[in-house]
Design a protein around this motif. Structure first.
Motif, short mmCIF file in Angstrom:
data_model
loop_
_atom_site.label_atom_id
_atom_site.label_comp_id
_atom_site.label_asym_id
_atom_site.label_seq_id
_atom_site.Cartn_x
_atom_site.Cartn_y
_atom_site.Cartn_z
N LEU A 27 -0.93 11.01 -9.89
CA LEU A 27 -2.11 11.80 -9.13
C LEU A 27 -1.79 13.53 -9.64
O LEU A 27 -1.22 13.93 -10.01
CB LEU A 27 -1.80 11.94 -7.81
CG LEU A 27 -1.76 10.18 -7.29
CD1 LEU A 27 -1.36 10.35 -5.71
CD2 LEU A 27 -2.95 10.18 -7.03
N VAL B 115 -8.06 5.19 -5.89
CA VAL B 115 -7.80 6.41 -6.26
C VAL B 115 -8.77 7.36 -6.34
O VAL B 115 -8.30 8.70 -5.59
CB VAL B 115 -6.62 6.42 -7.23
CG1 VAL B 115 -6.21 7.54 -7.07
CG2 VAL B 115 -5.85 4.84 -7.46
N ALA C 39 1.71 5.33 -1.93
CA ALA C 39 1.66 6.80 -2.54
C ALA C 39 3.27 7.09 -2.66
O ALA C 39 3.65 6.74 -1.51
CB ALA C 39 0.96 7.82 -1.87
N GLU D 203 0.79 -0.89 -0.07
CA GLU D 203 -0.02 0.09 -0.02
C GLU D 203 0.79 1.31 0.33
O GLU D 203 1.50 1.61 0.90
CB GLU D 203 -1.02 -0.13 1.33
CG GLU D 203 -1.87 -1.14 1.57
CD GLU D 203 -2.46 -0.80 2.59
OE1 GLU D 203 -2.54 -0.13 3.61
OE2 GLU D 203 -3.58 -2.14 3.44
N LEU E 22 -0.87 12.50 -0.65
CA LEU E 22 -0.16 11.42 -0.15
C LEU E 22 -0.66 10.13 0.45
O LEU E 22 -0.93 8.95 0.55
CB LEU E 22 1.15 10.91 -0.72
CG LEU E 22 2.26 12.08 -1.87
CD1 LEU E 22 3.39 12.09 -1.42
CD2 LEU E 22 1.41 11.53 -3.34
N LYS E 23 -0.79 10.88 1.21
CA LYS E 23 -1.37 9.94 2.68
C LYS E 23 -2.80 9.36 2.69
O LYS E 23 -2.93 7.99 2.07
CB LYS E 23 -1.86 10.75 3.75
CG LYS E 23 -1.71 10.11 5.18
CD LYS E 23 -2.46 10.61 6.27
CE LYS E 23 -0.61 11.76 7.00
NZ LYS E 23 -1.50 12.16 8.55
N ARG F 124 2.74 12.94 -8.23
CA ARG F 124 2.56 12.12 -7.35
C ARG F 124 2.03 10.74 -7.82
O ARG F 124 1.15 10.91 -8.89
CB ARG F 124 1.95 12.71 -6.77
CG ARG F 124 2.65 14.04 -5.69
CD ARG F 124 2.17 15.17 -4.94
NE ARG F 124 2.87 16.09 -4.60
CZ ARG F 124 2.61 16.52 -3.26
NH1 ARG F 124 1.54 15.48 -2.62
NH2 ARG F 124 3.45 16.89 -2.56
N VAL F 125 2.43 9.48 -6.95
CA VAL F 125 1.24 7.78 -8.22
C VAL F 125 1.28 7.57 -6.49
O VAL F 125 1.71 7.52 -6.16
CB VAL F 125 2.50 7.39 -8.65
CG1 VAL F 125 2.56 8.16 -10.32
CG2 VAL F 125 3.62 7.20 -8.22
N ALA F 126 0.46 6.85 -7.08
CA ALA F 126 -0.33 5.74 -6.11
C ALA F 126 0.31 4.75 -6.95
O ALA F 126 0.14 4.89 -8.39
CB ALA F 126 -1.88 5.77 -5.50
N ALA G 35 -3.74 9.14 -0.84
CA ALA G 35 -3.76 8.60 -2.44
C ALA G 35 -2.64 7.24 -1.67
O ALA G 35 -2.99 5.75 -2.39
CB ALA G 35 -2.22 9.14 -2.61
N ALA G 36 -2.39 6.84 -0.50
CA ALA G 36 -1.92 5.10 -0.15
C ALA G 36 -2.68 4.72 0.07
O ALA G 36 -3.29 2.95 0.74
CB ALA G 36 -0.91 5.74 0.82
N CYS H 66 1.62 2.54 -12.05
CA CYS H 66 1.56 3.68 -11.61
C CYS H 66 0.19 4.84 -12.47
O CYS H 66 0.19 4.41 -13.04
CB CYS H 66 3.11 5.01 -12.20
SG CYS H 66 4.25 3.87 -11.63
#
Length: 344
Positions: A139, A297, A65, A63, A145-146, A83-85, A148-149, A136
Motif C-alpha cells: 500500500l 484494494v 491489513a 480480512e 490500514l482500517k 503497509r500491506v493488505a 485496507a482491511a 501481500c
C-alpha cells in the motif's frame, strides 16, 4: 504470540502459539486491523460454515491489513515496514480449474482461516501472522490500514457484481450486511443504472443509505411491490442475505432472462426452482473472488466514506465480546480487531 483460536461452537480462546522461522518466500506481519467476517461468526456460533466443520483448533481471520516485520531471503517485492493488505487465497495452481484461470474454485484451495480442508488452513488473527510474499499487496506509505482491511469483503462483492454484469442494469441487493452493503457500492462502481437494497432491519437500511447512493426497501414489501405493478422488475439480483425467502423473492422480482447471483450462503430450504425454468433466469453462485483483489484494494482506499462501515473496533485480545457484537446486526455492520502496536 497470542492468537484467536476456535475450538468449537462458542469456544473461542486466546491461545499462545509458537512463532516459526520464515521460509524463503514468506513474510512475517504485525497485524494492524482484522475484520470479523460472516464465516468467522459462523465458526464462532456453530463451529461450521456450510460443509466446512471445525474438527481441530483453528486460528480464525482472513480480512487483514498489516505492517511487514520480516521477509524471507528470496522476497523481492515486499520490504520491512511496508503497509500491506493480504489476499487470503492460496490456490494450488495445478488443478484443472487453476489451469483454466478459475483459481477461486480451485479444487485444492487453501484460504486463511478455513476449515474446508483437513488439516485446516490456519487464519491470521494472531499478533504476527506469516503469509506468502505474493499474498501481500503493498500500500502507499500513508494508506489507511482500517480501510485496507475492507479489501477482502469488497473483492467478494466486486466479484458478485462482475458476475451479474450489472453495467446499465437495474439491480436489487438483498441483505444489507457487510457483503450486501459493499455489493451495492460495487454495483454502482460497475455502472449499474439504479441500485436498490432490501433488508428486514430498518437500522441496516439506514446504514447502507449513508454509505452509498441507493434506494432502500423493506424486504417483506419487495415482492408485493413488483408483482402488484407498483414497482418495476429488476434485471439483476445480488442475493447477499443467505435467507431462502430472499432467494425465492429474487426469482419473483427478476425480469424474464434476468440474472440472480447468490453470494450469501443459503440455509437448507425449499426453493421455488420452477420460476428459473419459466422465466429462463440465470442463477450463478459467487464464491470468494477471482482476479478482483488488487482492484478492491484500490477501490476501498479511494473511498474514505467506507470507514463508516466499521461500526466498532476491539483491542487485540478481546474475544467473545467482539464476536458477540458482530452477531448483533441491529447495531453493527463490520466489527474489527485492532492491534495498537501496528495500527498507528
Amino acid at each position: 504470540m497470542k492468537a484467536y483460536v476456535i475450538h468449537g461452537p462458542k469456544d473461542l480462546r486466546i491461545d499462545e502459539r509458537t512463532e516459526r522461522d520464515l521460509a524463503a518466500d514468506e513474510v512475517r506481519l504485525g497485524l494492524a486491523y482484522g475484520g470479523i467476517c460472516g464465516s468467522d461468526m459462523h465458526y464462532y456460533q456453530n463451529g461450521k460454515v456450510g460443509h466446512s466443520i471445525v474438527r481441530d483448533p483453528m486460528v480464525l481471520g482472513h480480512e487483514l491489513a498489516a505492517l511487514v516485520l520480516e521477509v524471507g531471503q528470496d522476497v523481492k517485492d515486499v520490504s520491512v515496514n511496508d503497509r500491506v493488505a493480504i489476499n487470503p487465497s492460496l490456490p494450488c495452481g495445478t488443478c484443472i480449474m487453476c489451469q483454466q484461470g478459475e483459481e477461486n474454485v480451485c479444487f485444492n484451495m487453501k484460504y486463511l482461516g478455513s476449515a474446508a480442508k483437513q488439516p485446516h488452513t490456519q487464519g491470521a488473527f494472531e499478533e504476527r501472522p506469516v503469509v506468502k510474499d505474493h499474498q501481500c499487496v503493498v500500500l502507499p506509505s500513508n494508506a489507511n490500514l482500517k480501510l485496507a482491511a475492507l479489501a477482502e469483503p469488497y473483492a467478494i462483492a466486486l466479484h458478485a457484481a462482475n458476475l451479474g454484469e450489472v453495467a446499465g442494469k437495474r439491480v436489487l441487493v438483498t441483505g444489507a450486511g457487510t457483503i450486501g452493503t459493499l455489493a451495492a457500492v460495487a454495483a454502482l462502481d460497475q455502472g449499474a443504472s439504479e441500485v436498490f437494497v432490501s433488508d428486514v432491519h430498518h437500522a441496516a437500511l439506514e446504514r447502507v443509505s449513508k454509505l452509498a447512493d441507493v434506494q432502500t426497501l423493506n424486504a417483506k414489501a419487495v415482492e408485493e411491490l413488483v408483482v402488484s405493478g407498483e414497482d418495476n422488475f429488476f434485471d439483476v439480483v445480488l442475493e447477499a442475505s443467505g435467507a431462502p425467502q430472499a432467494f425465492n423473492t429474487a426469482l419473483n422480482v427478476l425480469i424474464p432472462k434476468g440474472r440472480l447471483i447468490q453470494v450469501g450462503f443459503l440455509a437448507p430450504a425449499e426453493l421455488d426452482m420452477n420460476l428459473i425454468l419459466t422465466r429462463e433466469l440465470t442463477v450463478k453462485g459467487a464464491y470468494r473472488f477471482l482476479n478482483e483483489f488488487e482492484k478492491a484494494v484500490e477501490s476501498v482506499l479511494a473511498k474514505p466514506e467506507l470507514l463508516g462501515a466499521v461500526s466498532a473496533t476491539y483491542e487485540f485480545g478481546v474475544a467473545d465480546e467482539a464476536f458477540e457484537a458482530s452477531l448483533d446486526k441491529q447495531k453493527h455492520l463490520k466489527v474489527m480487531i485492532r492491534n495498537d502496536k501496528y495500527a498507528s
